[in-house]
Write an enzyme that holds these catalytic residues in place. Sequence first.
Site: not given
Length: 320
Positions: A162, A257, A287
């Site tokens: 991320s 995501d 995600h």
Amino acid sequence: MAKLDLRVRLIGRALRRISVTGKSEEQILTDQQRTLEHNPVLDWLLGGLAAGVDVTDDTADGGEGRIPVRVYRPHHTQGLLPLVILVHGGGWTSGTLNTYDWLGSNIAKETGAVVVSLDYRLAPTHRWPAAAEDCYAALVDVAARAAQWQADGGRIAVVGDSAGGNLAAVLTLMARDRSGPPITFQGLIYPATDLTLGSASLEENADAPVLTKSDVLAFRRHYVPDDGDRSNPYASPLLAADHSGLPPALIQVAEHDPIRDDGLRYAEALRAAGVPVRVTTYVGMPHGYLAFPRLCRSAPQALAELCSELQLALAPAGVR
């Protein structure tokens, strides 16, 4: 798209209640002061430490002073081991060494590498480029001190998820541009690569569990509030003018995501520049799936793929 299973939907509902979207800067700063210690519930949810790994806390150079780092070294290993720099996620506003013990210790155990996890400065107190500069300074320092942990400073990989995937990708650009330590491999897990928000998946998955479009906007606002900075390649690595000379990559993305296409577009940019890339889309996953190894069914497969690629990339030249 594949359906989200019940466990993923439940994670999403729980996380909506603590979403960054509804938090003020003061609330974020208060959250950052809370220490998440290991306990049975946290370790069940986030995975806990892998057995067979020595853990040592240390410090490394940051952009403006020392930053905490945590070093993982697998038991029963001899000689110089490859070195993995792990950069945690959390939207540049959260994430701690404790919450990434599962990932750091498992990478060390499964790859036979020394893993150094970086605790960089967080927004909103420390906005861009503080986190990027902390990570780069730590990379240089850790590489120079690799022998201290019986690691090989000539065999380095960077891994991040991320926001950490963003920073890991930025590290490869910085190392190339600044003639820094050579990086052999980059493992980017659902990375944010375009802070101008040009990915179509942002609308397609605007209300996805775990991370929503509103969350993405909030994280960006806290980390890079200036519109003019968001296209800088050290904020948005996808927008670099040149991606040649960067290390081979594994890019893992999640189907559900908002920033899925950030990873897919970055893979295309690397390939266009002649960089070898492996891309895997984990269907039915949101995600952050790797942060919940007990609840997200694809987490074990994603970890195994990451460790396999790391082993292959970091093997001594004579045995690749």
